[in-house]
Structure formats: structure tokens, C-alpha cells
Design an enzyme around this catalytic site. Structure first.
Site, PDB file in Angstrom:
ATOM      1  N   ASP A  60       0.764  -1.246   0.100  1.00  0.00           N
ATOM      2  CA  ASP A  60      -0.201   0.039  -0.026  1.00  0.00           C
ATOM      3  C   ASP A  60       0.823   1.141   0.151  1.00  0.00           C
ATOM      4  O   ASP A  60       0.537   2.242  -0.547  1.00  0.00           O
ATOM      5  CB  ASP A  60      -0.750   0.041   1.316  1.00  0.00           C
ATOM      6  N   ASP A 159      -0.387  15.560  21.298  1.00  0.00           N
ATOM      7  CA  ASP A 159       0.912  15.152  20.813  1.00  0.00           C
ATOM      8  C   ASP A 159       0.973  15.004  19.412  1.00  0.00           C
ATOM      9  O   ASP A 159       2.056  15.095  18.636  1.00  0.00           O
ATOM     10  CB  ASP A 159       1.252  13.624  21.500  1.00  0.00           C
TER      11      ASP A 159
END
Length: 298
Positions: A60, A159
């Protein structure tokens, strides 16, 4: 091409097919040392500008790179599977000749994929799965104000922040707690990871919406990742403008129903239990045949 696996046998098959059909095979000059004779090496921009179709050899990640290469001039992209699980790729190397014959005869369909166009300064980046802004260890956290269609709605302090297409919602965004979007949903999902304040849950926007992320003064130095690959750094004061380009990628599908069924099974590996018949779909075709023979006693 897959950066580490041996692609020579697959490329040789493509070359032999092309020679029988009077077609020319081009390869990115960066990969020219990995292939044999019968292939003409060109720079990536010439390849994107002149090719009629692309054969992606890998998984992919390789397929996403091929789609990004031709996003400004979409042409059909066929994925040949040399990766692991693989949601996008469809064809096994042993089936490549038949697949190319079917494409030459028009016996295929094109699956359209949207992409994110991300403006950062003077640069435009293309992402078919996701854009991620990620904190770098020891360099502070993410702090960004969000505007949709030029209207400010709030801020993120976290984050990481992931902006994903519907197709990419099963990747980083899902791992960060975001929802899975059906491919029929023409939208994007914005998901914060490890939110400390501000917006703490995923947002789903329309493909027509224009998203702007402005890094605030208290933001740290961040990594900008495109489809899982680090691309550049971003700092306080930087602005990222995100819009959607519909039909930016054209994926060749030879057996859409079979591929969709197998993809649903692969997707269920994320956290759903499988039925025995669903597990069967993950086996190679020859192994399924042997299994069926055992079951029937043949």
C-alpha cells in the site's frame, strides 16, 4: 517500486508483455539500477507527465506513492502485491499477464480516490491517506488554532493531529481513536492524539470544507508526515491550508466485488472477530483450492 523487495521478476513480466504489445516501459531514474533491460529511465516529473498508466510493485505504501506521483494528471494505477496486508493493491505477481491483458481490452473499472492538498508556505503536498502533525521528542507539543472556511472554531493541544481522507481513516487516524469512514462518505476526519486541552475528539468535515491549521506561539517543533512518511518540519507561526481534491487517484479494479470483500475482512483484523469463511478470504487462491478439496474429500 517497493524500496527493499526484489521487483526484478515483476518488472521483467511487464517488459515482456509490453514488447508483445508494442508499448514502452518507463521507470523512475532513481529505481533504474534495480531493473533489467527493456526499460527507459526518466526523471519522476517526466514519468508523471507522459505515462498512460502506472504499475505499482509493492504494498500500500508503494501504491500511495504512485498515486501521489500522478495526482496532478491522474492516470490508471495498477497495484501488484509484494507487500503485507494491502488494502489498495489487488493483483498477485502470478496473475499480472492476465491483468494486463484485461486492461488492454478495457475489462476493468476505475476506483476514484480523493486526496488532501496541503499548502505549507510555497509548497503543496499531496496525501491520499493522511496528513499528520507530530510532536518531536524533547521539542514541545502541538498547539494549533483551527479554522474551517475562514471561521475559527477552536484549538488543539496534543501530541499529534491527523487529518485523514475516508480511505485513510483506517490508518493513523483510527489508531488515534478516530472513526472509520465509509468510502461512500465524501468527507475528511480530523483526530487529535493524546489531547491535553482544547478539542479532544474527532471532527468530520465535508470534502467541500477548507481547513486551516495555524501553529500557535507555544507550539513545539513538529514533524509533517504525508501518508506516514516524514516530509518536513513545522514551527510556531506556520500555517497549513488543507483542501480536498476529488478524483485525484484512479485505481484499477479487475474484480471490485472480490477486492471489496477481502478488504472488509482485512479491515476486521483491526479489532473485530472473524468468521471461518471470512478467514478463508485471506488465503491465497491455490491454498483455498486445497482447503476446499480437503473439505470435500476430493
Amino acid at each position: 517500486m517497493h524500496p527493499r523487495r526484489d521487483v526484478s521478476a515483476v518488472v521483467a513480466s511487464v517488459v515482456r508483455w509490453a514488447q508483445r504489445h508494442g508499448a514502452e516501459v518507463l521507470v523512475n531514474s532513481a529505481d533504474a539500477h534495480r531493473v533489467g533491460a527493456g526499460v527507459r529511465a526518466v526523471e519522476a516529473d517526466e514519468l508523471a507527465r507522459t505515462c498512460d498508466a502506472v504499475v505499482s510493485v509493492g504494498g500500500d505504501g508503494t501504491m500511495l506513492g504512485a498515486l501521489r506521483l500522478v495526482a496532478d494528471r491522474p492516470v490508471p494505477v495498477l497495484g501488484v502485491h509484494l507487500g503485507r496486508l494491502g488494502f489498495l493493491v489487488e493483483v498477485q505477481p502470478s496473475d499480472l499477464d492476465v491483468a494486463l491483458d484485461r486492461i488492454a481490452g478495457g475489462d476493468f473499472v476505475l476506483e476514484s480516490h480523493s486526496a488532501l492538498r496541503v499548502g505549507v508556505g510555497e509548497e503543496t503536498l499531496i496525501a491520499f491517506n493522511d496528513l499528520a502533525l507530530v510532536r518531536q521528542p524533547g521539542r514541545g507539543s502541538l498547539a494549533a488554532a483551527m479554522a474551517v472556511n475562514d471561521v475559527r472554531y477552536g484549538y488543539f493541544r496534543c501530541d499529534a493531529l491527523v487529518v485523514a481522507t475516508a480511505a485513510g481513516s483506517s490508518a493513523y487516524s483510527y489508531a488515534a481513536g478516530g472513526p472509520l469512514l465509509s468510502p461512500s462518505v465524501r468527507g475528511i476526519v480530523v483526530t487529535p492524539s493524546a489531547a491535553m486541552s482544547g478539542i479532544s475528539r474527532s471532527l468530520v468535515l465535508s470534502e467541500d470544507d477548507r481547513l486551516r491549521l495555524e501553529l500557535l506561539a507555544e507550539a513545539g517543533e513538529l514533524a509533517v508526515e504525508i501518508d506516514g512518511n516524514p516530509h518536513r518540519d513545522a514551527r510556531p507561526g506556520d500555517t497549513l491550508d488543507v483542501s480536498v481534491q476529488p478524483d485525484a487517484g484512479l485505481v484499477v479494479r479487475l474484480d471490485p466485488e472480490v477486492h471489496a470483500r477481502r478488504s472488509r475482512v482485512k479491515l476486521s483484523l483491526l479489532d473485530l472477530p472473524l468468521l471461518p469463511e471470512q478467514l478463508r478470504e485471506l488465503l491465497p487462491e491455490d491454498m483455498r483450492g486445497r482447503l476446499d478439496a480437503v473439505r470435500t474429500g476430493d
